[in-house]
Design an enzyme around this catalytic site. Structure first.
Site, mmCIF file in Angstrom:
data_model
loop_
_atom_site.group_PDB
_atom_site.id
_atom_site.type_symbol
_atom_site.label_atom_id
_atom_site.label_comp_id
_atom_site.label_asym_id
_atom_site.label_seq_id
_atom_site.Cartn_x
_atom_site.Cartn_y
_atom_site.Cartn_z
ATOM 1 N N SER A 99 7.273 3.547 5.459
ATOM 2 C CA SER A 99 8.589 3.821 4.891
ATOM 3 C C SER A 99 8.471 3.914 3.371
ATOM 4 O O SER A 99 7.479 4.429 2.865
ATOM 5 C CB SER A 99 9.592 2.754 5.305
ATOM 6 O OG SER A 99 10.898 3.198 5.044
ATOM 7 N N ASP A 105 0.862 -1.178 0.000
ATOM 8 C CA ASP A 105 0.000 0.000 0.000
ATOM 9 C C ASP A 105 0.902 1.232 0.000
ATOM 10 O O ASP A 105 2.050 1.162 0.454
ATOM 11 C CB ASP A 105 -0.873 0.035 1.245
ATOM 12 C CG ASP A 105 -1.974 -1.022 1.233
ATOM 13 O OD1 ASP A 105 -1.973 -1.865 0.308
ATOM 14 O OD2 ASP A 105 -2.819 -1.008 2.134
ATOM 15 N N HIS A 128 5.174 -7.249 -0.420
ATOM 16 C CA HIS A 128 5.077 -8.537 -1.096
ATOM 17 C C HIS A 128 5.895 -8.523 -2.386
ATOM 18 O O HIS A 128 6.376 -7.476 -2.816
ATOM 19 C CB HIS A 128 3.614 -8.846 -1.431
ATOM 20 C CG HIS A 128 2.711 -8.907 -0.231
ATOM 21 N ND1 HIS A 128 2.091 -10.054 0.181
ATOM 22 C CD2 HIS A 128 2.317 -7.943 0.650
ATOM 23 C CE1 HIS A 128 1.352 -9.804 1.261
ATOM 24 N NE2 HIS A 128 1.476 -8.523 1.563
#
Length: 362
Positions: free
Chosen positions: A331, A144, A220
């Site tokens: 981050s 995200d 991911h």
């Protein structure tokens, strides 16, 4: 006669300031001022006003780096591990949810009492149906976040935000051995960028994704690829929010980061997890030896580890959408990869994106 004696210090002793305290106070105050400036810039952007690029001077960068962000991040990490009393969990987590706009309906466990500490809450898992993985496009978003920049790499420079660049070689470090990654033997005179491109007719592309504190903190695999090598750069832990990325040139080269390199069906592929303030911990699930924000590592160095061995000739094979790692707080993820010239991004700068959505395709 029965009164207790009060032991007082001289005025000179009370007001004696040590250099470290002055440094922390000055640097912390300046960091707070920068936060306020970032807030004003965000408001201008929301109003549709284009903000001119104003880069920090060397002394401003040095002052910001003087703040002990690595030490503070380690302290924050320990605080995150402290188990909260059951009665305190809902108020603490609810405040965080309200502040950063967290959508708990997507969480695999919605009950706030389930999360024993802040670290567990930050690393919460999502419901399987919350992030469907796009099967139609070759590269998906690994996390995200917000798209800061994307496009072709030109002249060995990569844009961290529009108009602010950093060196490709400084960011990735020296080229990894051809025995680990299927590099072609490029002539010595070729640029670093040309040496990364393994197939004729291909180009090098990049994409920068900023994870805010309220975003899902796991990342991911963005495609089917083979991870052959890990390079860990200990460094600073400055904020990586868009305002600071617009202000400090080569911010991502200053900060601690973990560079995973390998190849996919079109050639070179890399994913870099960049640390930030309060994000001293970067975890890669298949790399148990990785230790980030550790006092034993000095800034300016890097540590290499190869996943290619006598017992494992393939390295780490990752499937698109497979769990890869996590941050302790928001981050940045940077993708740098090789692809044919007809590769197209399906993005807009500044847009919000979720893990599993399309980044681009051929």
């Amino acid at each position: 006669t029965d009164r207790k004696k009060l032991h007082t210090a001289s005025v000179g002793q009370v007001f004696r300031l040590r250099p470290f305290h002055v440094l922390v106070a000055t640097g912390g105050g300046y960091a707070g001022y920068r936060k306020y400036e970032d807030y004003k810039l965000e408001q201008l952007e929301k109003s549709g006003i284009e903000v001119p690029v104003k880069l920090a001077s060397e002394w401003e960068v040095a002052l910001y780096k003087s703040v002990p962000t690595r030490l503070l991040s380690r302290a924050w990490g320990r605080l995150n591990q402290v188990e909260l009393p059951t009665w305190l969990r809902r108020p603490v987590y609810s405040l965080y949810i309200w502040t950063f706009g967290v959508n708990m309906k997507e969480a695999a466990v919605e009950d706030l009492h389930h999360y024993r500490n802040l670290s567990e809450f930050f690393r919460r898992k999502l419901k399987p149906q919350a992030r469907p993985v796009c099967c139609l496009h070759s590269v998906i978003s690994p996390s995200d976040g917000k798209i800061l920049n994307f496009g072709q790499v030109k002249n060995c420079e990569v844009e961290q935000v529009k108009g602010v660049t950093y060196s490709l070689e400084s960011f990735l470090g020296p080229r990894v051995s051809t025995e680990e990654i299927h590099f072609s033997e490029a002539p010595p005179g070729n640029s670093f960028q040309q040496q990364l491109v393994t197939k004729e007719g291909n180009e090098l592309y990049h994409c920068v994704i900023y994870l805010a504190p309220g975003d899902y903190h796991c990342f991911h695999s963005p495609t089917d690829w083979r991870v052959a090598h890990r390079r860990h750069f200990p460094g600073s832990l400055m904020s990586v929010n868009p305002g600071v990325a617009r202000w400090i040139k080569e911010l991502f080269c200053h900060n601690e980061r973990v560079v995973l390199t390998g190849d996919w069906k079109h050639g070179f592929f890399s994913l870099t997890a960049v640390g930030a303030t309060n994000v001293g911990s970067i975890r890669i699930y298949f790399d148990q030896d990785l230790r980030t924000n550790s006092p034993r590592y000095s800034k300016g160095s890097y540590n290499d580890f190869s996943f290619i061995s006598n017992n494992n000739k393939e390295g780490i094979l990752m499937r698109k959408g497979e769990h890869l790692g996590e941050f302790n707080l928001g981050s940045t993820i940077v993708l740098i990869f090789e692809a044919p010239k007809d590769f197209k991004f399906h993005l807009k700068a500044g847009q919000k994106i979720r893990f599993g959505e399309a980044l681009g395709s051929i």
